[in-house]
Design an enzyme around this catalytic site. Structure first.
Site, PDB file in Angstrom:
ATOM      1  N   LYS A 133      -7.150 -16.677  -0.625  1.00 41.16           N
ATOM      2  CA  LYS A 133      -6.148 -15.849   0.052  1.00 41.16           C
ATOM      3  C   LYS A 133      -6.817 -14.703   0.805  1.00 41.16           C
ATOM      4  O   LYS A 133      -6.505 -14.443   1.965  1.00 41.16           O
ATOM      5  CB  LYS A 133      -5.170 -15.276  -0.992  1.00 41.16           C
ATOM      6  CG  LYS A 133      -4.294 -14.150  -0.462  1.00 41.16           C
ATOM      7  CD  LYS A 133      -3.347 -13.593  -1.514  1.00 41.16           C
ATOM      8  CE  LYS A 133      -3.915 -12.556  -2.437  1.00 41.16           C
ATOM      9  NZ  LYS A 133      -3.968 -11.179  -1.908  1.00 41.16           N
ATOM     10  N   ASN A 134      -7.740 -14.014   0.125  1.00 43.21           N
ATOM     11  CA  ASN A 134      -8.292 -12.786   0.711  1.00 43.21           C
ATOM     12  C   ASN A 134      -9.336 -13.044   1.796  1.00 43.21           C
ATOM     13  O   ASN A 134      -9.842 -12.098   2.406  1.00 43.21           O
ATOM     14  CB  ASN A 134      -8.844 -11.874  -0.387  1.00 43.21           C
ATOM     15  CG  ASN A 134      -7.703 -11.278  -1.207  1.00 43.21           C
ATOM     16  OD1 ASN A 134      -6.539 -11.406  -0.828  1.00 43.21           O
ATOM     17  ND2 ASN A 134      -8.039 -10.629  -2.304  1.00 43.21           N
ATOM     18  N   CYS A 182       2.093   1.293  -3.409  1.00 46.64           N
ATOM     19  CA  CYS A 182       1.802  -0.011  -3.968  1.00 46.64           C
ATOM     20  C   CYS A 182       1.709   0.111  -5.475  1.00 46.64           C
ATOM     21  O   CYS A 182       1.301   1.146  -5.986  1.00 46.64           O
ATOM     22  CB  CYS A 182       0.476  -0.478  -3.390  1.00 46.64           C
ATOM     23  SG  CYS A 182      -0.147  -1.927  -4.153  1.00 46.64           S
ATOM     24  N   ARG A 234      -3.634   3.704  -2.582  1.00 44.75           N
ATOM     25  CA  ARG A 234      -4.263   2.879  -1.543  1.00 44.75           C
ATOM     26  C   ARG A 234      -4.152   3.464  -0.132  1.00 44.75           C
ATOM     27  O   ARG A 234      -3.450   2.935   0.730  1.00 44.75           O
ATOM     28  CB  ARG A 234      -3.712   1.458  -1.589  1.00 44.75           C
ATOM     29  CG  ARG A 234      -3.967   0.794  -2.920  1.00 44.75           C
ATOM     30  CD  ARG A 234      -3.436  -0.610  -2.988  1.00 44.75           C
ATOM     31  NE  ARG A 234      -4.349  -1.602  -2.435  1.00 44.75           N
ATOM     32  CZ  ARG A 234      -4.061  -2.889  -2.358  1.00 44.75           C
ATOM     33  NH1 ARG A 234      -2.901  -3.326  -2.768  1.00 44.75           N
ATOM     34  NH2 ARG A 234      -4.931  -3.740  -1.868  1.00 44.75           N
ATOM     35  N   ASP A 285      -9.676  -7.753  -9.386  1.00 50.24           N
ATOM     36  CA  ASP A 285      -8.625  -8.770  -9.315  1.00 50.24           C
ATOM     37  C   ASP A 285      -8.636  -9.727 -10.511  1.00 50.24           C
ATOM     38  O   ASP A 285      -7.771 -10.600 -10.608  1.00 50.24           O
ATOM     39  CB  ASP A 285      -8.752  -9.575  -8.006  1.00 50.24           C
ATOM     40  CG  ASP A 285      -8.356  -8.747  -6.798  1.00 50.24           C
ATOM     41  OD1 ASP A 285      -7.721  -7.693  -6.958  1.00 50.24           O
ATOM     42  OD2 ASP A 285      -8.695  -9.162  -5.665  1.00 50.24           O
ATOM     43  N   ARG A 297       2.839 -15.087  -4.146  1.00 50.92           N
ATOM     44  CA  ARG A 297       2.068 -14.444  -3.082  1.00 50.92           C
ATOM     45  C   ARG A 297       0.621 -14.925  -3.101  1.00 50.92           C
ATOM     46  O   ARG A 297      -0.033 -14.921  -2.056  1.00 50.92           O
ATOM     47  CB  ARG A 297       2.084 -12.915  -3.262  1.00 50.92           C
ATOM     48  CG  ARG A 297       3.446 -12.298  -2.992  1.00 50.92           C
ATOM     49  CD  ARG A 297       3.328 -10.800  -3.023  1.00 50.92           C
ATOM     50  NE  ARG A 297       2.144 -10.392  -2.294  1.00 50.92           N
ATOM     51  CZ  ARG A 297       1.447  -9.290  -2.531  1.00 50.92           C
ATOM     52  NH1 ARG A 297       1.831  -8.458  -3.464  1.00 50.92           N
ATOM     53  NH2 ARG A 297       0.379  -9.001  -1.824  1.00 50.92           N
TER      54      ARG A 297
HETATM   55  N1  EPU Z   1      -9.535   3.152  -0.247  1.00 47.17           N
HETATM   56  C1  EPU Z   1      -9.480   4.429   0.271  1.00 47.17           C
HETATM   57  N2  EPU Z   1      -9.294   4.568   1.619  1.00 47.17           N
HETATM   58  C2  EPU Z   1      -9.160   3.490   2.448  1.00 47.17           C
HETATM   59  C3  EPU Z   1      -9.237   2.195   1.907  1.00 47.17           C
HETATM   60  C4  EPU Z   1      -9.431   2.059   0.545  1.00 47.17           C
HETATM   61  O1  EPU Z   1      -9.585   5.407  -0.457  1.00 47.17           O
HETATM   62  O2  EPU Z   1      -8.991   3.691   3.663  1.00 47.17           O
HETATM   63  C5  EPU Z   1      -9.748   3.005  -1.696  1.00 47.17           C
HETATM   64  C6  EPU Z   1      -8.616   2.225  -2.365  1.00 47.17           C
HETATM   65  O3  EPU Z   1      -7.532   3.073  -2.667  1.00 47.17           O
HETATM   66  C7  EPU Z   1      -9.301   1.693  -3.588  1.00 47.17           C
HETATM   67  C8  EPU Z   1     -10.720   1.399  -3.094  1.00 47.17           C
HETATM   68  O4  EPU Z   1     -10.879   2.181  -1.906  1.00 47.17           O
HETATM   69  O5  EPU Z   1      -9.357   2.661  -4.585  1.00 47.17           O
HETATM   70  C9  EPU Z   1     -11.004  -0.040  -2.768  1.00 47.17           C
HETATM   71  O6  EPU Z   1      -9.976  -0.550  -1.946  1.00 47.17           O
HETATM   72  P1  EPU Z   1     -10.242  -1.682  -0.858  1.00 47.17           P
HETATM   73  O7  EPU Z   1     -10.048  -1.106   0.482  1.00 47.17           O
HETATM   74  O8  EPU Z   1     -11.544  -2.351  -1.162  1.00 47.17           O
HETATM   75  O9  EPU Z   1      -9.045  -2.688  -1.180  1.00 47.17           O
HETATM   76  P2  EPU Z   1      -8.206  -3.519  -0.128  1.00 47.17           P
HETATM   77  O10 EPU Z   1      -9.057  -3.916   1.009  1.00 47.17           O
HETATM   78  O11 EPU Z   1      -6.934  -2.843   0.130  1.00 47.17           O
HETATM   79  C10 EPU Z   1      -8.840  -5.857  -1.101  1.00 47.17           C
HETATM   80  C11 EPU Z   1      -8.096  -7.034  -1.659  1.00 47.17           C
HETATM   81  C12 EPU Z   1      -7.504  -6.632  -3.014  1.00 47.17           C
HETATM   82  C13 EPU Z   1      -8.652  -6.256  -3.937  1.00 47.17           C
HETATM   83  C14 EPU Z   1      -9.464  -5.124  -3.312  1.00 47.17           C
HETATM   84  C15 EPU Z   1     -10.704  -4.746  -4.111  1.00 47.17           C
HETATM   85  C16 EPU Z   1      -7.294  -8.321   0.207  1.00 47.17           C
HETATM   86  C17 EPU Z   1      -6.144  -8.786   1.023  1.00 47.17           C
HETATM   87  N3  EPU Z   1      -7.042  -7.438  -0.763  1.00 47.17           N
HETATM   88  O12 EPU Z   1      -7.881  -4.822  -0.978  1.00 47.17           O
HETATM   89  O13 EPU Z   1      -6.875  -7.798  -3.520  1.00 47.17           O
HETATM   90  O14 EPU Z   1      -8.144  -5.832  -5.178  1.00 47.17           O
HETATM   91  O15 EPU Z   1      -9.905  -5.507  -1.981  1.00 47.17           O
HETATM   92  O16 EPU Z   1     -11.518  -5.829  -4.279  1.00 47.17           O
HETATM   93  O17 EPU Z   1      -8.419  -8.746   0.409  1.00 47.17           O
HETATM   94  C18 EPU Z   1      -5.197  -9.001  -4.647  1.00 47.17           C
HETATM   95  O18 EPU Z   1      -5.605 -10.007  -4.043  1.00 47.17           O
HETATM   96  O19 EPU Z   1      -4.384  -9.049  -5.616  1.00 47.17           O
HETATM   97  C19 EPU Z   1      -5.685  -7.691  -4.223  1.00 47.17           C
HETATM   98  C20 EPU Z   1      -5.063  -6.562  -4.544  1.00 47.17           C
END
Ligand code: EPU
Length: 430
Positions: free
Chosen positions: A22-23, A126, A131, A316, A408
């Site tokens: 998915k990701n 969320c 996030r 995850d 999802r």
């Molecule tokens: N963060 C910030 N600022 C930002 C972006 C992120 O502070 O601008 C923080 C987040 O709040 C968090 C950390 O950085 O504490 C890591 O977040 P990240 O940006 O890596 O997460 P994401 O890109 O929103 C993806 C996956 C998530 C997975 C995370 C961590 C997808 C679609 N989503 O989310 O997957 O948990 O990376 O590996 O790829 C899931 O599939 O259930 C899921 C939540």
């Protein structure tokens, strides 16, 4: 709303097919915005999140065709999508759409790179934490975007075009790395991303961008170097297998006992989680066609784990590991370092009889002799599936409400598990 019921206590045996990730599928679909030519993606999983994103992309003007049934059915190849963003007719991603799935915010950079402007609703709160998107915005600003927040929307403009830059992330972010990587592919000159996320899904997107004509060095490391180009081409790419689905079913086999081959899984994508599983006493072996996971009737040993960006133990899989450890032969300590509020499953596991104490970002899980089935409900995808794992171990019937979270991110979950002997069924609400 649909519900899933499980009668616990049945071992899992046989094999099940792992779907495309998915990701990876989500950002790969978004990459179609970067070219007027056709991007063909194979092995796309059939998931609610994929369908949500398809709707958003269509709204921007992307034509999407999905191949029908084929005569050479590989049991583990998902759908084939053909995405063509010949003309982007709308650079706004509205609240009603973005609101349903956070990753849809990631269209911002590619729209900006292709059209010089984009207006994307800020993602809402969320269940797993606040996030924020500050890192995404800082990355795009470094490439020359002017950014405003107006009426809940991020409005990004690049009147003079985007220019390569050095982007140093203070924190590892999967989404912000995807965003800057994709945007930089169409910026002028070189972009260097430092402290980039190293998740395999980033590598998969980078591989696809290279097929589309981008020049990227350092894939798989925390420094990515991208030489921008003014035009990307179409390509054909196969989505890599879902390592989180793989880990989830591996934990399910560990929970229920038995012997299952996860077909199409790649062990190298999940070394840390498999090592953790082996420490609990579960067998993990690579096969010619996937990964085999087995557990006889022996006790599960407790383990202590901290979630970390790749290659560390994935957040995850934290909920799934916790479900498993509720029945371990001792106390496990599980620390969540990525998201500040990813413990929504704890109170539901406790309803099944688990003994879990929360201390800030740490859960102390004392193994109990048995879990007992109950009605439960979850607030996010991975939390929901941890309840499935607990249900497989529990005595009697567990009913999981709000199954739409599972849909999802897990394709045909009941069929995959029942095919291996689980007693699991869905009640479809009228
Ligand atoms: N963060 C910030 N600022 C930002 C972006 C992120 O502070 O601008 C923080 C987040 O709040 C968090 C950390 O950085 O504490 C890591 O977040 P990240 O940006 O890596 O997460 P994401 O890109 O929103 C993806 C996956 C998530 C997975 C995370 C961590 C997808 C679609 N989503 O989310 O997957 O948990 O990376 O590996 O790829 C899931 O599939 O259930 C899921 C939540």
């Amino acid at each position: 709303m649909d519900r899933i019921s499980i009668v616990g206590g049945k071992a899992l045996n046989g094999s099940l097919a792992i779907s495309g990730a998915k990701n990876a599928a989500l950002p790969l679909m978004i990459a179609s915005l970067l070219t007027p030519e056709r991007l063909t993606l194979k092995n796309v999983p059939n998931l609610a999140d994929v369908n949500t994103l398809a709707r958003i992309l269509r709204n921007h003007g992307v034509d999407l065709a999905v191949d029908g049934k084929r005569a050479d059915p590989s049991p583990y190849l998902g759908e084939t999508f053909h995405l063509t963003a010949r003309d982007i007719v709308d650079t706004t991603a509205p609240y009603e759409m973005v609101n349903r799935m956070r990753a849809s915010f990631w269209v911002l950079g590619p729209l900006l790179a292709r059209c010089g402007e984009a207006r994307v609703s800020m993602p809402g709160g969320c269940a797993i934490g606040t996030r924020p998107v500050d890192l995404h915005l800082a990355g795009l600003k470094a490439l020359g975007a002017e950014i405003d927040i107006d009426g809940g929307y991020v409005v990004a403009k690049a009147r003079k075009g985007l220019k390569g830059a050095r982007v140093v992330f203070p924190k590892v972010s999967v989404g912000a790395t995807h965003a800057v990587l994709m945007t930089a592919a169409l910026a002028k000159g070189e972009t260097v991303i430092e402290n980039a996320a190293r998740e395999p899904e980033i590598g998969d997107v980078a591989d696809c961008l290279v097929k589309m004509g981008a020049r990227i060095d350092g894939v798989g490391t925390s420094t990515l170097r991208i030489q921008g180009t003014s035009r990307l081409e179409g390509a054909v790419h196969t989505v890599l297998p879902d390592r989180i689905e793989t880990g989830t079913y591996a934990f399910a086999v560990a929970a229920a006992g038995g012997d299952v081959e996860l077909k199409g899984a790649r062990k190298s994508l999940l070394e840390t989680a498999f090592a953790a599983l082996e420490k609990t006493g579960v067998g993990v072996t690579e096969t010619a066609t996937g990964v085999r996971v087995s557990r006889n009737s022996g006790a599960l040993e407790p383990i202590s784990v901290e979630t970390q960006p790749f290659p560390g133990f994935p957040t995850d899989l934290q909920a799934q590991l916790m479900a498993l450890m509720t029945r371990a032969n001792g106390t496990s300590v599980i620390r969540e370092t990525i998201f500040e509020n990813r413990f929504m499953h704890v109170q539901e596991l406790v309803r099944l009889g688990a003994d879990i104490q929360l201390q800030g970002d740490t859960a102390i899980v004392k193994g109990v002799k048995s879990l007992r089935g109950a009605q439960v409900m979850a607030t996010d995808l991975r939390a929901s599936v941890s309840l499935v794992i607990a249900g497989l171990m529990a005595e009697g019937k567990t009913t999981i409400n709000r199954v739409y979270h599972l849909d999802r991110g897990f394709e045909r979950l009941e069929q995959k598990l029942s095919g291996c002997g689980a007693s699991i069924e869905r009640q479809v609400s009228g």
